[in-house]
Design a protein around this motif. Structure first.
Motif, PDB file in Angstrom:
ATOM      1  N   UNK A 191      -5.674  10.941  -1.182  1.00 25.17           N
ATOM      2  CA  UNK A 191      -6.863  10.963  -2.037  1.00 25.17           C
ATOM      3  C   UNK A 191      -8.161  10.870  -1.243  1.00 25.17           C
ATOM      4  N   UNK A 192      -8.060  10.585   0.042  1.00 25.99           N
ATOM      5  CA  UNK A 192      -9.255  10.394   0.864  1.00 25.99           C
ATOM      6  C   UNK A 192      -9.736  11.711   1.446  1.00 25.99           C
ATOM      7  N   UNK A 193     -11.043  11.809   1.641  1.00 26.56           N
ATOM      8  CA  UNK A 193     -11.540  12.995   2.333  1.00 26.56           C
ATOM      9  C   UNK A 193     -11.150  12.900   3.807  1.00 26.56           C
ATOM     10  N   UNK A 194     -11.249  14.010   4.518  1.00 21.50           N
ATOM     11  CA  UNK A 194     -10.731  14.100   5.885  1.00 21.50           C
ATOM     12  C   UNK A 194     -11.362  13.075   6.824  1.00 21.50           C
ATOM     13  N   UNK A 195     -12.660  12.868   6.720  1.00 22.07           N
ATOM     14  CA  UNK A 195     -13.329  11.936   7.630  1.00 22.07           C
ATOM     15  C   UNK A 195     -12.849  10.503   7.405  1.00 22.07           C
ATOM     16  N   UNK A 196     -12.696  10.106   6.157  1.00 19.78           N
ATOM     17  CA  UNK A 196     -12.235   8.746   5.853  1.00 19.78           C
ATOM     18  C   UNK A 196     -10.772   8.589   6.278  1.00 19.78           C
ATOM     19  N   UNK A 197      -9.977   9.625   6.055  1.00 17.77           N
ATOM     20  CA  UNK A 197      -8.578   9.606   6.492  1.00 17.77           C
ATOM     21  C   UNK A 197      -8.501   9.399   8.004  1.00 17.77           C
ATOM     22  N   UNK A 198      -9.353  10.084   8.753  1.00 14.06           N
ATOM     23  CA  UNK A 198      -9.374   9.946  10.213  1.00 14.06           C
ATOM     24  C   UNK A 198      -9.748   8.518  10.615  1.00 14.06           C
ATOM     25  N   UNK A 241       0.848  -1.186   0.000  1.00 12.77           N
ATOM     26  CA  UNK A 241       0.000   0.000   0.000  1.00 12.77           C
ATOM     27  C   UNK A 241       0.883   1.234   0.000  1.00 12.77           C
ATOM     28  N   UNK A 242       0.649   2.114  -0.962  1.00 13.89           N
ATOM     29  CA  UNK A 242       1.380   3.373  -1.066  1.00 13.89           C
ATOM     30  C   UNK A 242       0.716   4.390  -0.137  1.00 13.89           C
ATOM     31  N   UNK A 243       1.423   4.786   0.905  1.00  9.35           N
ATOM     32  CA  UNK A 243       0.857   5.708   1.895  1.00  9.35           C
ATOM     33  C   UNK A 243       0.439   7.046   1.295  1.00  9.35           C
ATOM     34  N   UNK A 244       1.048   7.447   0.192  1.00 11.64           N
ATOM     35  CA  UNK A 244       0.633   8.713  -0.426  1.00 11.64           C
ATOM     36  C   UNK A 244      -0.781   8.629  -0.986  1.00 11.64           C
TER      37      UNK A 244
END
Length: 132
Positions: A86-93, A79-82
């Motif tokens: 591409x994720x929105x803030x809520x999904x990133x959290x 999995x490429x951490x970069x």
């Protein structure tokens, strides 16, 4: 420090400095347990959200699916951490909370949810190819 002082909660017979040390240790362990419980509750909730996303058909599905597979077996599903950018803030959290859950090492990531093995097999069929 004797084991009886730490196992039965009676530290009255200890010198004050040892009693204070035992009390600090007990408090530390209790704080660790509470933190672990908090991380588990938040992480499992976020894991369920991410699984729903990964099994869906939105633009973020591939990234979330690959992220979950990376936790499942990093050497097999790189999995490429970069891609997290591409994720929105809520999904990133939610991803961060799941990383904390995985950090506890209590169990493998797929074992935190009902039917995890079957769900991860579905994720593998959807997102398991390493040629994208």
């Amino acid at each position: 420090i004797s084991m009886t002082a730490t196992t039965n909660g009676n530290t009255a017979h200890l010198p004050p400095d040892e009693k204070a040390e035992v009390d600090r240790l007990i408090q530390f362990l209790e704080d660790q347990r509470r933190d672990r419980d908090r991380v588990r509750m938040a992480g499992v909730g976020s894991l369920k959200v991410l699984v729903d996303i990964a099994l869906g058909h939105t633009g973020q599905c591939r990234v979330v699916g690959r992220f979950l597979l990376g936790l499942y077996s990093g050497p097999q599903y790189r999995f490429d951490l970069t891609d997290l950018r591409m994720l929105d803030a809520a999904v990133h959290e939610h991803c961060i909370k799941v990383l904390w859950l995985d950090h506890t090492l209590e169990r493998e990531i797929e074992k935190h949810i009902t039917d995890g093995e079957a769900i991860w097999q579905q994720l593998i069929s959807m997102w398991g190819r390493n040629d994208d």
